[in-house]
Write an enzyme that holds these catalytic residues in place. Structure first.
Site, PDB file in Angstrom:
ATOM      1  N   ASP A  72     -31.978  85.113 -32.426  1.00 13.14           N
ATOM      2  CA  ASP A  72     -33.509  86.037 -31.744  1.00 13.14           C
ATOM      3  C   ASP A  72     -33.152  87.030 -31.181  1.00 13.14           C
ATOM      4  O   ASP A  72     -31.870  87.537 -31.626  1.00 13.14           O
ATOM      5  CB  ASP A  72     -33.421  84.993 -30.629  1.00 13.14           C
ATOM      6  CG  ASP A  72     -34.570  84.854 -29.693  1.00 13.14           C
ATOM      7  OD1 ASP A  72     -35.927  84.003 -29.411  1.00 13.14           O
ATOM      8  OD2 ASP A  72     -35.032  86.588 -29.137  1.00 13.14           O
ATOM      9  N   HIS A 123     -35.169  76.918 -29.687  1.00  9.75           N
ATOM     10  CA  HIS A 123     -34.074  78.073 -29.250  1.00  9.75           C
ATOM     11  C   HIS A 123     -33.397  77.031 -29.447  1.00  9.75           C
ATOM     12  O   HIS A 123     -32.902  76.361 -28.917  1.00  9.75           O
ATOM     13  CB  HIS A 123     -34.687  78.438 -28.312  1.00  9.75           C
ATOM     14  CG  HIS A 123     -35.983  79.000 -27.463  1.00  9.75           C
ATOM     15  ND1 HIS A 123     -35.947  80.852 -27.372  1.00  9.75           N
ATOM     16  CD2 HIS A 123     -37.396  78.938 -28.088  1.00  9.75           C
ATOM     17  CE1 HIS A 123     -36.713  80.681 -26.835  1.00  9.75           C
ATOM     18  NE2 HIS A 123     -38.571  80.071 -28.018  1.00  9.75           N
ATOM     19  N   HIS A 170     -45.527  76.860 -42.359  1.00  7.35           N
ATOM     20  CA  HIS A 170     -46.785  77.086 -41.165  1.00  7.35           C
ATOM     21  C   HIS A 170     -46.555  75.766 -39.927  1.00  7.35           C
ATOM     22  O   HIS A 170     -47.780  74.557 -39.881  1.00  7.35           O
ATOM     23  CB  HIS A 170     -47.868  78.342 -40.805  1.00  7.35           C
ATOM     24  CG  HIS A 170     -47.834  78.208 -39.330  1.00  7.35           C
ATOM     25  ND1 HIS A 170     -47.320  79.268 -38.809  1.00  7.35           N
ATOM     26  CD2 HIS A 170     -49.242  78.445 -39.063  1.00  7.35           C
ATOM     27  CE1 HIS A 170     -48.372  79.736 -37.916  1.00  7.35           C
ATOM     28  NE2 HIS A 170     -49.120  78.231 -37.934  1.00  7.35           N
ATOM     29  N   CYS A 200     -48.377  85.373 -39.387  1.00  7.76           N
ATOM     30  CA  CYS A 200     -47.666  85.329 -38.855  1.00  7.76           C
ATOM     31  C   CYS A 200     -46.580  85.729 -38.426  1.00  7.76           C
ATOM     32  O   CYS A 200     -45.516  85.570 -39.806  1.00  7.76           O
ATOM     33  CB  CYS A 200     -47.737  83.673 -38.766  1.00  7.76           C
ATOM     34  SG  CYS A 200     -46.045  82.691 -37.855  1.00  7.76           S
ATOM     35  N   HIS A 258     -45.423  79.788 -33.656  1.00 12.84           N
ATOM     36  CA  HIS A 258     -45.122  78.990 -35.108  1.00 12.84           C
ATOM     37  C   HIS A 258     -43.462  77.922 -34.231  1.00 12.84           C
ATOM     38  O   HIS A 258     -42.795  78.968 -33.912  1.00 12.84           O
ATOM     39  CB  HIS A 258     -44.575  79.904 -35.905  1.00 12.84           C
ATOM     40  CG  HIS A 258     -43.822  79.517 -37.652  1.00 12.84           C
ATOM     41  ND1 HIS A 258     -44.224  79.967 -38.739  1.00 12.84           N
ATOM     42  CD2 HIS A 258     -42.556  78.721 -37.277  1.00 12.84           C
ATOM     43  CE1 HIS A 258     -43.099  79.412 -40.059  1.00 12.84           C
ATOM     44  NE2 HIS A 258     -42.718  78.506 -39.250  1.00 12.84           N
ATOM     45  N   HIS A 293     -40.830  76.308 -32.908  1.00 14.64           N
ATOM     46  CA  HIS A 293     -39.366  77.002 -33.361  1.00 14.64           C
ATOM     47  C   HIS A 293     -38.688  76.018 -32.061  1.00 14.64           C
ATOM     48  O   HIS A 293     -39.363  75.518 -31.143  1.00 14.64           O
ATOM     49  CB  HIS A 293     -39.067  78.623 -32.950  1.00 14.64           C
ATOM     50  CG  HIS A 293     -39.942  78.803 -31.895  1.00 14.64           C
ATOM     51  ND1 HIS A 293     -41.276  78.874 -32.052  1.00 14.64           N
ATOM     52  CD2 HIS A 293     -39.935  79.318 -30.938  1.00 14.64           C
ATOM     53  CE1 HIS A 293     -42.297  79.353 -30.981  1.00 14.64           C
ATOM     54  NE2 HIS A 293     -40.808  79.635 -30.053  1.00 14.64           N
ATOM     55  N   CYS A 320     -43.722  84.049 -40.361  1.00 22.55           N
ATOM     56  CA  CYS A 320     -44.128  83.102 -41.615  1.00 22.55           C
ATOM     57  C   CYS A 320     -43.666  84.416 -42.381  1.00 22.55           C
ATOM     58  O   CYS A 320     -42.933  84.666 -43.597  1.00 22.55           O
ATOM     59  CB  CYS A 320     -45.019  82.898 -41.647  1.00 22.55           C
ATOM     60  SG  CYS A 320     -45.970  81.480 -41.673  1.00 22.55           S
TER      61      CYS A 320
HETATM   62  P1  5GP Z   1     -41.476  81.732 -27.651  1.00 25.99           P
HETATM   63  O1  5GP Z   1     -41.460  83.107 -26.346  1.00 25.99           O
HETATM   64  O2  5GP Z   1     -42.443  81.342 -28.450  1.00 25.99           O
HETATM   65  O3  5GP Z   1     -40.399  80.815 -27.145  1.00 25.99           O
HETATM   66  O4  5GP Z   1     -40.296  82.397 -28.452  1.00 25.99           O
HETATM   67  C1  5GP Z   1     -39.827  83.152 -29.331  1.00 25.99           C
HETATM   68  C2  5GP Z   1     -38.869  83.713 -29.690  1.00 25.99           C
HETATM   69  O5  5GP Z   1     -38.781  85.290 -30.644  1.00 25.99           O
HETATM   70  C3  5GP Z   1     -38.487  84.821 -28.220  1.00 25.99           C
HETATM   71  O6  5GP Z   1     -37.085  84.655 -27.568  1.00 25.99           O
HETATM   72  C4  5GP Z   1     -38.184  86.170 -29.301  1.00 25.99           C
HETATM   73  O7  5GP Z   1     -37.134  87.268 -28.234  1.00 25.99           O
HETATM   74  C5  5GP Z   1     -38.254  86.089 -30.718  1.00 25.99           C
HETATM   75  N1  5GP Z   1     -39.158  87.109 -31.044  1.00 25.99           N
HETATM   76  C6  5GP Z   1     -39.988  87.440 -30.898  1.00 25.99           C
HETATM   77  N2  5GP Z   1     -39.699  88.228 -32.199  1.00 25.99           N
HETATM   78  C7  5GP Z   1     -39.229  88.533 -33.053  1.00 25.99           C
HETATM   79  C8  5GP Z   1     -38.933  88.959 -33.985  1.00 25.99           C
HETATM   80  O8  5GP Z   1     -39.545  89.924 -34.843  1.00 25.99           O
HETATM   81  N3  5GP Z   1     -37.386  88.292 -34.659  1.00 25.99           N
HETATM   82  C9  5GP Z   1     -36.834  87.967 -34.074  1.00 25.99           C
HETATM   83  N4  5GP Z   1     -35.349  87.736 -34.942  1.00 25.99           N
HETATM   84  N5  5GP Z   1     -36.678  87.396 -33.000  1.00 25.99           N
HETATM   85  C10 5GP Z   1     -38.359  87.704 -32.347  1.00 25.99           C
HETATM   86 ZN    ZN Z   2     -45.766  80.778 -39.236  1.00 25.47          ZN
END
Ligand code: 5GP
Ligand code: ZN
Length: 114
Positions: free
Chosen positions: A30, A102, A46, A4, A98, A100, A7
């Site tokens: 992000d 924003h 997780h 993950c 996982h 999160h 993780c």
């Molecule tokens: P989701 O699309 O699941 O709501 O949000 C995932 C977020 O994780 C996205 O905004 C993406 O830019 C961010 N993200 C993806 N990979 C990484 C990473 O390796 N490091 C960081 N800091 N953010 C990441």
């Molecule tokens: Zn995780």
């Protein structure tokens, strides 16, 4: 969950710019910000998404949101407000499985979202 992404960030196997940390929670920037402030707050344990929470997770989620509010209170650029988003499942565009939150701000946010 060794594979993950978040993780691995929690375990410091991958680098991130950390903005908040305690024994249960990590907040980090992000990698692809869509606002002047765009950070992610995650439980260190997780949990795949909001849909995977159990009743026992209530205190953890409360602490997660309180840590977001405490962080926001220290960020001058969030003084006028901010948005908290938890994309949950494919129809919402969740791309990392996982849980999160924003935290977005530092500019006027449009509504409704897409
Ligand atoms: P989701 O699309 O699941 O709501 O949000 C995932 C977020 O994780 C996205 O905004 C993406 O830019 C961010 N993200 C993806 N990979 C990484 C990473 O390796 N490091 C960081 N800091 N953010 C990441
Ligand atoms: Zn995780």
């Amino acid at each position: 969950m060794a594979e993950c992404l978040f993780c691995r960030i929690v375990n410091k196997e991958l680098p991130s710019h950390i903005v908040y940390e305690d024994e249960d929670i990590l907040g980090f920037r992000d990698i692809a910000p869509v606002a002047p402030v765009h950070v992610l707050f995650v439980p260190k344990r997780h949990i795949a998404s909001l849909s995977d929470l159990t009743d026992e997770d209530g205190p953890l989620v409360g602490k997660l949101l309180q840590s977001v509010a405490n962080y926001a209170a220290t960020e001058n650029s969030l003084a006028q407000g901010y948005r908290v988003v938890a994309n949950t499942g494919p129809a919402a565009g969740q791309s990392v499985a996982h849980l999160h939150f924003h935290v977005l701000g530092g500019r006027q946010m449009g509504w409704p979202w897409g």
